[in-house]
Design a protein around this motif. Structure first.
Motif, PDB file in Angstrom:
ATOM      1  N   ARG A 181       4.328   9.406   6.084  1.00  0.00           N
ATOM      2  CA  ARG A 181       3.248  10.401   6.104  1.00  0.00           C
ATOM      3  C   ARG A 181       3.817  11.815   6.158  1.00  0.00           C
ATOM      4  O   ARG A 181       3.317  12.732   5.478  1.00  0.00           O
ATOM      5  CB  ARG A 181       2.319  10.157   7.307  1.00  0.00           C
ATOM      6  CG  ARG A 181       1.476   8.899   7.199  1.00  0.00           C
ATOM      7  CD  ARG A 181       0.312   8.921   8.172  1.00  0.00           C
ATOM      8  NE  ARG A 181       0.736   8.904   9.567  1.00  0.00           N
ATOM      9  CZ  ARG A 181       0.875   7.808  10.297  1.00  0.00           C
ATOM     10  NH1 ARG A 181       0.681   6.601   9.741  1.00  0.00           N
ATOM     11  NH2 ARG A 181       1.229   7.869  11.565  1.00  0.00           N
TER      12      ARG A 181
ATOM     13  N   GLU B 292       6.028   4.266   9.096  1.00  0.00           N
ATOM     14  CA  GLU B 292       4.771   4.779   8.539  1.00  0.00           C
ATOM     15  C   GLU B 292       4.620   6.267   8.821  1.00  0.00           C
ATOM     16  O   GLU B 292       4.169   7.028   7.957  1.00  0.00           O
ATOM     17  CB  GLU B 292       3.581   4.012   9.106  1.00  0.00           C
ATOM     18  CG  GLU B 292       3.481   2.560   8.649  1.00  0.00           C
ATOM     19  CD  GLU B 292       4.501   1.645   9.327  1.00  0.00           C
ATOM     20  OE1 GLU B 292       5.094   2.052  10.365  1.00  0.00           O
ATOM     21  OE2 GLU B 292       4.701   0.525   8.829  1.00  0.00           O
TER      22      GLU B 292
ATOM     23  N   HIS C  93      -6.191   5.245  14.292  1.00  0.00           N
ATOM     24  CA  HIS C  93      -6.027   6.190  13.171  1.00  0.00           C
ATOM     25  C   HIS C  93      -7.378   6.716  12.657  1.00  0.00           C
ATOM     26  O   HIS C  93      -7.564   6.882  11.440  1.00  0.00           O
ATOM     27  CB  HIS C  93      -5.263   5.539  12.018  1.00  0.00           C
ATOM     28  CG  HIS C  93      -3.913   5.019  12.411  1.00  0.00           C
ATOM     29  ND1 HIS C  93      -2.871   5.830  12.783  1.00  0.00           N
ATOM     30  CD2 HIS C  93      -3.443   3.742  12.511  1.00  0.00           C
ATOM     31  CE1 HIS C  93      -1.814   5.093  13.074  1.00  0.00           C
ATOM     32  NE2 HIS C  93      -2.134   3.820  12.929  1.00  0.00           N
TER      33      HIS C  93
ATOM     34  N   ALA D  15       3.644  14.840   3.226  1.00  0.00           N
ATOM     35  CA  ALA D  15       3.069  16.163   3.497  1.00  0.00           C
ATOM     36  C   ALA D  15       3.920  17.293   2.924  1.00  0.00           C
ATOM     37  O   ALA D  15       3.485  18.446   2.897  1.00  0.00           O
ATOM     38  CB  ALA D  15       2.894  16.359   5.002  1.00  0.00           C
TER      39      ALA D  15
END
Length: 303
Positions: free
Chosen positions: A62, A58, A217, A66
């Motif tokens: 991410r 995960e 998170h 980006a």
């Protein structure tokens, strides 16, 4: 146009490669794509292999999101995929499934079931299959060829400052809070014990670290300190990861924490008694709070 790799950590070397793909694709009027895998290939090839990763799956997604890459294709690495030769992989997966017409690969990239073939072989197969294969130059920083292996060595040694420099961001781990020994709470420094068994991430070297902590998170970075080691003052027999979040009293048991490492402030050591340890922890907290305050002041002055 695509590049392929496991991209553990998505460090500065990876982003150098990805940026080249993006720029070249734009110049050619093509879409850019990163191709990666859902698990480390050795987990499939060797059932007893336990990876020590810089990023969870995960986290990797991410970090890739980006970048300015147009597409990210995730291949399920299973025994069927592992059996493909390099040429078969290029034909069935890259050309037929993903429609790759130009492939940019890193200097140390290998694929195919025996991993014995190299760049010249990929170029030859590419000519046969209509895929142009291009080798990306090595990304060198501080005179070193930047790689995930190099960064893993730094993290293992506890050299978080250098690891963060080569990652291009601060190293972090994610894990669930489990029951602990409650010794920190008795001294006024309650800690959350983190279990990394699900994430299979690399544990930094023993020591006390300045960290920030995110709970479930939620996007909020809370300052704290983390001890990694054997708890020698208490005669510990196993490695523990204990984090104390400053000025925070909520129950964390069973919650997911993301711990981000800013600096290693000292080695783990054995104290004569818990009172001496408590005094040192108070000094550690003061040092870390001052360090984070200086960072905030520097950020303000840079705006």
């Amino acid at each position: 146009m695509a590049t392929i790799g496991f991209f553990d950590g998505v460090h500065r070397g990876h982003r150098f490669l990805i940026d080249r793909v993006i720029a070249t694709a734009r110049d050619a009027g093509l879409e850019s794509t990163v191709i990666t895998f859902d698990r480390h290939p050795r987990q499939v090839l060797h059932s007893d292999y336990i990876p020590q990763l810089l990023s969870t799956f995960e986290m990797k997604l991410r970090l890739l999101a980006a970048t300015a890459i147009d597409n990210c294709a995730v291949l399920r690495f299973d025994k069927r995929l592992a059996r493909l030769s390099a040429r078969e992989f290029m034909e069935y997966m890259l050309r037929d499934r993903l429609n790759v017409r130009k492939l940019v690969i890193g200097y140390d990239n290998r694929f195919g079931h025996d991993r014995t073939e190299g760049f010249d072989d990929y170029v030859r197969y590419g000519r046969e299959l209509g895929i142009e294969v291009v080798l990306s130059p090595v990304f060198v920083l501080d005179g070193l060829d930047l790689s995930s292996s190099l960064i893993r060595k730094l993290v293992t040694a506890g050299n978080i400052t250098a690891a963060n420099r080569y990652l291009g961001y601060r190293y972090s781990i994610e894990g669930c809070v489990t029951g602990g020994f409650q010794e920190g709470r008795k001294m006024g420094f309650p800690t959350a014990n983190i279990d990394l068994s699900e994430s299979a991430q690399l544990v930094p070297g023993y020591g006390v670290y300045a960290v920030t902590v995110e709970v479930d998170h939620d996007g909020q970075q809370r300052e704290g300190m983390m001890n990694i080691g054997m708890r020698p003052t208490f005669g510990g027999q196993t490695v523990t990861l204990e984090v104390n979040i400053f000025h925070f009293g909520a129950n964390l048991y069973g919650r997911m924490l993301t711990v981000t490492f800013a600096d290693r402030i000292r080695e783990e050591r054995k104290f004569n008694d818990t009172a001496a340890l408590a005094r040192q922890l108070a000094k550690d907290q003061q040092q870390i709070e001052r360090q984070f305050e200086k960072e905030k002041e520097h950020e303000k002055s840079s705006c």
